[in-house]
Design a protein around this motif. Sequence first.
Motif, PDB file in Angstrom:
ATOM      1  N   ILE A   1     -27.730 -21.729 -28.642  1.00 15.72           N
ATOM      2  CA  ILE A   1     -26.907 -20.737 -27.881  1.00 15.72           C
ATOM      3  C   ILE A   1     -28.315 -19.749 -27.493  1.00 15.72           C
ATOM      4  O   ILE A   1     -28.283 -19.235 -26.221  1.00 15.72           O
ATOM      5  CB  ILE A   1     -25.938 -20.131 -28.917  1.00 15.72           C
ATOM      6  N   LEU A   2     -29.136 -19.204 -28.541  1.00 13.97           N
ATOM      7  CA  LEU A   2     -30.066 -18.478 -27.874  1.00 13.97           C
ATOM      8  C   LEU A   2     -30.980 -18.985 -26.991  1.00 13.97           C
ATOM      9  O   LEU A   2     -31.310 -17.912 -26.152  1.00 13.97           O
ATOM     10  CB  LEU A   2     -30.743 -17.961 -29.379  1.00 13.97           C
ATOM     11  N   LYS A   3     -31.279 -20.204 -27.029  1.00 10.45           N
ATOM     12  CA  LYS A   3     -32.096 -20.815 -25.817  1.00 10.45           C
ATOM     13  C   LYS A   3     -31.353 -20.891 -24.657  1.00 10.45           C
ATOM     14  O   LYS A   3     -32.187 -20.941 -23.575  1.00 10.45           O
ATOM     15  CB  LYS A   3     -32.487 -22.113 -26.419  1.00 10.45           C
ATOM     16  N   GLY A   4     -30.247 -21.086 -24.513  1.00 10.50           N
ATOM     17  CA  GLY A   4     -29.213 -21.196 -23.460  1.00 10.50           C
ATOM     18  C   GLY A   4     -29.088 -22.396 -23.134  1.00 10.50           C
ATOM     19  O   GLY A   4     -29.290 -22.817 -21.756  1.00 10.50           O
ATOM     20  N   LYS A   5     -28.739 -23.403 -23.950  1.00 10.74           N
ATOM     21  CA  LYS A   5     -28.751 -24.664 -23.554  1.00 10.74           C
ATOM     22  C   LYS A   5     -27.577 -24.947 -22.651  1.00 10.74           C
ATOM     23  O   LYS A   5     -26.484 -24.255 -22.850  1.00 10.74           O
ATOM     24  CB  LYS A   5     -28.397 -25.651 -24.802  1.00 10.74           C
ATOM     25  N   LYS A   6     -27.776 -25.688 -21.608  1.00  9.50           N
ATOM     26  CA  LYS A   6     -26.564 -25.828 -20.706  1.00  9.50           C
ATOM     27  C   LYS A   6     -25.705 -26.989 -20.932  1.00  9.50           C
ATOM     28  O   LYS A   6     -25.454 -27.839 -20.255  1.00  9.50           O
ATOM     29  CB  LYS A   6     -27.265 -26.156 -19.380  1.00  9.50           C
TER      30      LYS A   6
ATOM     31  N   ALA B   1     -21.691 -27.796 -22.718  1.00  5.13           N
ATOM     32  CA  ALA B   1     -20.145 -27.229 -22.722  1.00  5.13           C
ATOM     33  C   ALA B   1     -20.156 -26.598 -24.238  1.00  5.13           C
ATOM     34  O   ALA B   1     -19.724 -25.427 -24.454  1.00  5.13           O
ATOM     35  CB  ALA B   1     -19.151 -28.492 -22.567  1.00  5.13           C
ATOM     36  N   GLN B   2     -20.842 -27.172 -25.080  1.00  2.28           N
ATOM     37  CA  GLN B   2     -20.609 -26.915 -26.604  1.00  2.28           C
ATOM     38  C   GLN B   2     -21.148 -25.423 -26.747  1.00  2.28           C
ATOM     39  O   GLN B   2     -20.537 -24.706 -27.223  1.00  2.28           O
ATOM     40  CB  GLN B   2     -21.264 -27.754 -27.580  1.00  2.28           C
ATOM     41  N   SER B   3     -22.461 -25.272 -26.139  1.00  2.00           N
ATOM     42  CA  SER B   3     -23.285 -24.074 -26.589  1.00  2.00           C
ATOM     43  C   SER B   3     -22.434 -22.778 -25.852  1.00  2.00           C
ATOM     44  O   SER B   3     -22.251 -21.614 -26.508  1.00  2.00           O
ATOM     45  CB  SER B   3     -24.720 -24.171 -26.260  1.00  2.00           C
ATOM     46  N   ILE B   4     -22.210 -23.141 -24.524  1.00  4.61           N
ATOM     47  CA  ILE B   4     -21.510 -22.008 -23.903  1.00  4.61           C
ATOM     48  C   ILE B   4     -20.221 -21.569 -24.502  1.00  4.61           C
ATOM     49  O   ILE B   4     -19.934 -20.406 -24.607  1.00  4.61           O
ATOM     50  CB  ILE B   4     -21.281 -22.539 -22.480  1.00  4.61           C
ATOM     51  N   GLN B   5     -19.186 -22.595 -24.772  1.00  8.13           N
ATOM     52  CA  GLN B   5     -18.094 -22.434 -25.392  1.00  8.13           C
ATOM     53  C   GLN B   5     -18.150 -21.581 -26.763  1.00  8.13           C
ATOM     54  O   GLN B   5     -17.703 -20.434 -27.056  1.00  8.13           O
ATOM     55  CB  GLN B   5     -17.563 -23.550 -25.792  1.00  8.13           C
TER      56      GLN B   5
ATOM     57  N   GLY C   1     -18.032 -14.620 -30.067  1.00 11.00           N
ATOM     58  CA  GLY C   1     -18.224 -13.446 -29.632  1.00 11.00           C
ATOM     59  C   GLY C   1     -19.955 -13.135 -29.673  1.00 11.00           C
ATOM     60  O   GLY C   1     -20.268 -11.938 -30.149  1.00 11.00           O
ATOM     61  N   ILE C   2     -20.725 -13.825 -29.244  1.00 10.58           N
ATOM     62  CA  ILE C   2     -22.133 -13.460 -29.105  1.00 10.58           C
ATOM     63  C   ILE C   2     -22.500 -14.065 -27.979  1.00 10.58           C
ATOM     64  O   ILE C   2     -23.829 -14.610 -27.656  1.00 10.58           O
ATOM     65  CB  ILE C   2     -22.717 -14.191 -30.526  1.00 10.58           C
ATOM     66  N   GLN C   3     -21.765 -13.818 -26.788  1.00  9.08           N
ATOM     67  CA  GLN C   3     -22.155 -14.183 -25.331  1.00  9.08           C
ATOM     68  C   GLN C   3     -23.549 -13.399 -25.092  1.00  9.08           C
ATOM     69  O   GLN C   3     -24.313 -14.131 -24.288  1.00  9.08           O
ATOM     70  CB  GLN C   3     -20.965 -13.614 -24.335  1.00  9.08           C
ATOM     71  N   GLN C   4     -23.459 -12.265 -25.492  1.00  4.91           N
ATOM     72  CA  GLN C   4     -24.794 -11.494 -24.953  1.00  4.91           C
ATOM     73  C   GLN C   4     -26.049 -12.147 -25.345  1.00  4.91           C
ATOM     74  O   GLN C   4     -27.089 -11.810 -25.182  1.00  4.91           O
ATOM     75  CB  GLN C   4     -24.503  -9.832 -25.011  1.00  4.91           C
ATOM     76  N   PHE C   5     -25.883 -13.074 -26.468  1.00  3.85           N
ATOM     77  CA  PHE C   5     -27.058 -13.489 -27.123  1.00  3.85           C
ATOM     78  C   PHE C   5     -27.379 -14.975 -26.395  1.00  3.85           C
ATOM     79  O   PHE C   5     -28.250 -15.488 -26.508  1.00  3.85           O
ATOM     80  CB  PHE C   5     -27.075 -13.766 -28.609  1.00  3.85           C
ATOM     81  N   TYR C   6     -26.443 -15.447 -25.536  1.00  4.39           N
ATOM     82  CA  TYR C   6     -26.804 -16.730 -24.756  1.00  4.39           C
ATOM     83  C   TYR C   6     -27.838 -16.692 -23.930  1.00  4.39           C
ATOM     84  O   TYR C   6     -27.904 -15.847 -23.196  1.00  4.39           O
ATOM     85  CB  TYR C   6     -25.196 -17.073 -24.083  1.00  4.39           C
ATOM     86  N   SER C   7     -28.954 -17.505 -24.064  1.00  7.00           N
ATOM     87  CA  SER C   7     -30.034 -17.574 -23.350  1.00  7.00           C
ATOM     88  C   SER C   7     -30.760 -16.245 -23.336  1.00  7.00           C
ATOM     89  O   SER C   7     -31.582 -15.896 -22.039  1.00  7.00           O
ATOM     90  CB  SER C   7     -29.426 -17.895 -21.908  1.00  7.00           C
ATOM     91  N   LEU C   8     -30.806 -15.445 -24.141  1.00  6.78           N
ATOM     92  CA  LEU C   8     -31.352 -14.159 -24.475  1.00  6.78           C
ATOM     93  C   LEU C   8     -32.941 -14.365 -24.666  1.00  6.78           C
ATOM     94  O   LEU C   8     -33.701 -13.640 -23.947  1.00  6.78           O
ATOM     95  CB  LEU C   8     -30.639 -13.380 -25.523  1.00  6.78           C
ATOM     96  N   PHE C   9     -33.382 -15.403 -25.275  1.00  7.28           N
ATOM     97  CA  PHE C   9     -34.627 -15.392 -26.156  1.00  7.28           C
ATOM     98  C   PHE C   9     -35.528 -16.452 -25.296  1.00  7.28           C
ATOM     99  O   PHE C   9     -35.122 -17.666 -25.313  1.00  7.28           O
ATOM    100  CB  PHE C   9     -34.704 -15.381 -27.439  1.00  7.28           C
TER     101      PHE C   9
END
Lengths: 486, 348
Positions: B27-32, B34-38, B44-52
């Motif tokens: 999630i933190l890496k922003g893996k494309k 379905a599982q990670s996005i979901q 409730g940690i959308q804002q951390f998706y692909s943040l780092f």
Amino acid sequence: MELKDQLYKYFGYEIFREGQEDVIKAILSKKNVVTQLPTGTGKSVCFLLPGYMIEGLVLIVSPLLSLMEDQVQQLVVKGEKRVAAFNSFRTESEKRKILENLQNIKFLYVSPEVLQSNYLIEKLKSTKIALVAIDEAHCISQWGHDFRTDYLKLGPVIKVLKYPPVLALTATANNNVMNDIISKLELMEYETIIQTVNRKNILLFNETFNTTVEKNERLLQIVSKTNGPILIYCMSRDTTKNLYEYLRDNNIIKCAYYHGGLDTETRILIQQQFMNSQIRVMCCTSAFGMGINKENVRLVIHYHIPSQIESYVQEIGRAGRDGNLSFAITLTQPNDFNLPYKILKNEFPSREEIKVIINNLLNEQSTQNISEVHVRVISYYLEIEKENFVNLDEKDIDFMADAIYNKIKTRIKYKENKINQMFSYISTQQCRRAKVLEAFDEQLLIKQQHCCDNCGSILEDYFENIDINNNLNNLNWEEELTLRLF
Amino acid sequence: MTLVERLCIYLAKKINSERTISGLIHILKGKKSAQSIQDSNVYGIQQFYSLFPSNYIELIEKTYKTLEKNNIFRIDDNFIILNNCNFNNNLIEDELWYKLLTNKLSNENAIIFWRRLNLLIQVSSNYFNGVNQYYPVCNDKPTQKFIKKFLTYFNNKSDISNYLYNEIKTSLNDLPDSYNIIFVKKLTGSKVYGESLYQIASDLKKEEIEVYLIFMSVLHHIMDSCSTHKDSFPVLNLLLKDLSIQKLSKSSCETKAMLCKGFGIDMISKVRKLKTNTIEDHIVEIVHQDKDFDIDKFIDRNTSHKISVAIKNANSLKLREIKKNLPDEISYFQIRLVLARKEESTWN
Ligand SMILES: [Zn+2]
């Protein structure tokens, strides 16, 4: 127009550096040239200037992708639009675009591996080639400190292109390497132009310490007593960061660290801050310095011992390009002498590992968990050895592993000798300058007044009291925004 | 406790012992996928998706190892189980940067926006000073292309600095000085190159990751200001061009297009030669991303209601726990659809 005027017209320099003019004249008279010019003498002028004066394409072979990108960028900055880099950074469609547009390109930088591409070679065959410039030509020699197998294919490529004029450039080569370059490139007629590796304005010192604490304290003292830009070379990324923190904590504010593990944006910022004199002291690995041409670097410190004298000469060669008195200092500790051997040991695979890798490669299995460097070494040797074996059964594989292991052992021995040569430079009681020259089959003919510690030079004599401007300009954010936007 | 430790514990708590560390790292890496996005939505940690970027990911992974060693949590079958931890989420959620990371525009978009802004400021500052030879601070080809085209909108290029100054200043006026100085020091102009995050961190004696989070939050704030008050930020708004909120994986996009044309799940799976399971994954991903996507085709109101009740009773977001309390004919796919539609906020 005279050559000098051409130099001014295209580069804005008033005079040639040592060796440049000879090389350019030889190229203009259509000779093949093999040359050794010391680092810092502006090698690229040697192929760029003739490029402007001869009709046709200049093909530049360069081994380091990042360096290539940087050189292209710098030409673009200077307003040269007819330049392109053809390497594995480019997508297929970008490559195609370059080739379709080849008649509008003057300087084409290529990495050696893309010269395998038939499509590129076909295109080049139907293009008028003014010059093939081979940068870092010592990479072609297995006696060179940076042997690259891709370079071996350059000889055949030159043949296919019907022998266009060739310029082979290197900064560091002894006789063995020079001869190897000539034979591997299959040059029939050629001129060699060799400049001494001696950089007269760089003074050489070594200091030995019992503890890291003492070494760091001395480092701090030297840095605080030297005016001008300073490079501190370390073997590991962590050390660059630790030294940075140590120096910052001791009020050396205009300081930064740099290594290949930083992200691209940070790397650009740090490099350019150094060029722009926002940074004075740079703690770095050998990744820093290539393609960076800062004239007034005053001091190069080696916090660790490099594993070969060629790298050492290249790195200290970044000092004193303005011709002013400069300093190269190695700071050593008894246990530093183990580090290069340790690194060397990890560079090559063991006998068992060789066999595993061969099996994986032959069966096209994944080599994911194996060191990439090891896989590359083995697959190179495997290509050569495969022809000698027919069945490729268990027994053959064992033989093959032995053969490769023996070759690797020779290579390790060679590298160990290189390390020993570097160590003997460190521990010598004789003139250090003579020792460096000896490694490149040169002799020091005239004693210099400012030379090295063993010839009686004392570092303290050159210390200066400098006003390290420590007042961080405490601008508020609105002032900072103004500073950066206008 | 350092910020990175607090952050690690916070995230572990959010995923509620229901995911593995590598699931979280994806999630933190922003893996494309379905599982990670979901997952980022469900927990409730959308804002951390692909943040780092990768260097911070390494730091976070290292921190998890240390925390495990210190018995803050244990790893059970790869799942992170917190040991009776009385960590207060407010230690993260009260931070201003947390509130600014709204994720209205994704972190990926924020990075693209930053590259454009970064280069534009350098270019316009150099125009202002009449300098035309300098080393570009961003060597990303698409960004360079974008800015080249961008410049053609302006007749007098030395004016751009003025516009940018006013717009950036207007947006930053909403934020505390301590945030603004971090953002502003990153900028590169004609006279000075920007400072890297680690240099700013040393100057301010802060953790580098905190400086990074603040920097990203200011970026999001600027983007939010632009998109909500378009008229006040005409120039910055142009930099948002072509940045969509699109977070769907490529494959899901294709599925979505076919669904919109009226194809059913079985048909799509036949045409695309993919398993129906995969197509269902895509649909769940689409529902997460598109609040208005119609799911009545896949689930009727009554079933949907039953599932909602079951979720409340299960007191967990684990599918298996929820399914236990439901009739057999209700599929995992349907449960996931309901979860996707309601999203985390409703359950807490
Ligand atoms: Zn000497």
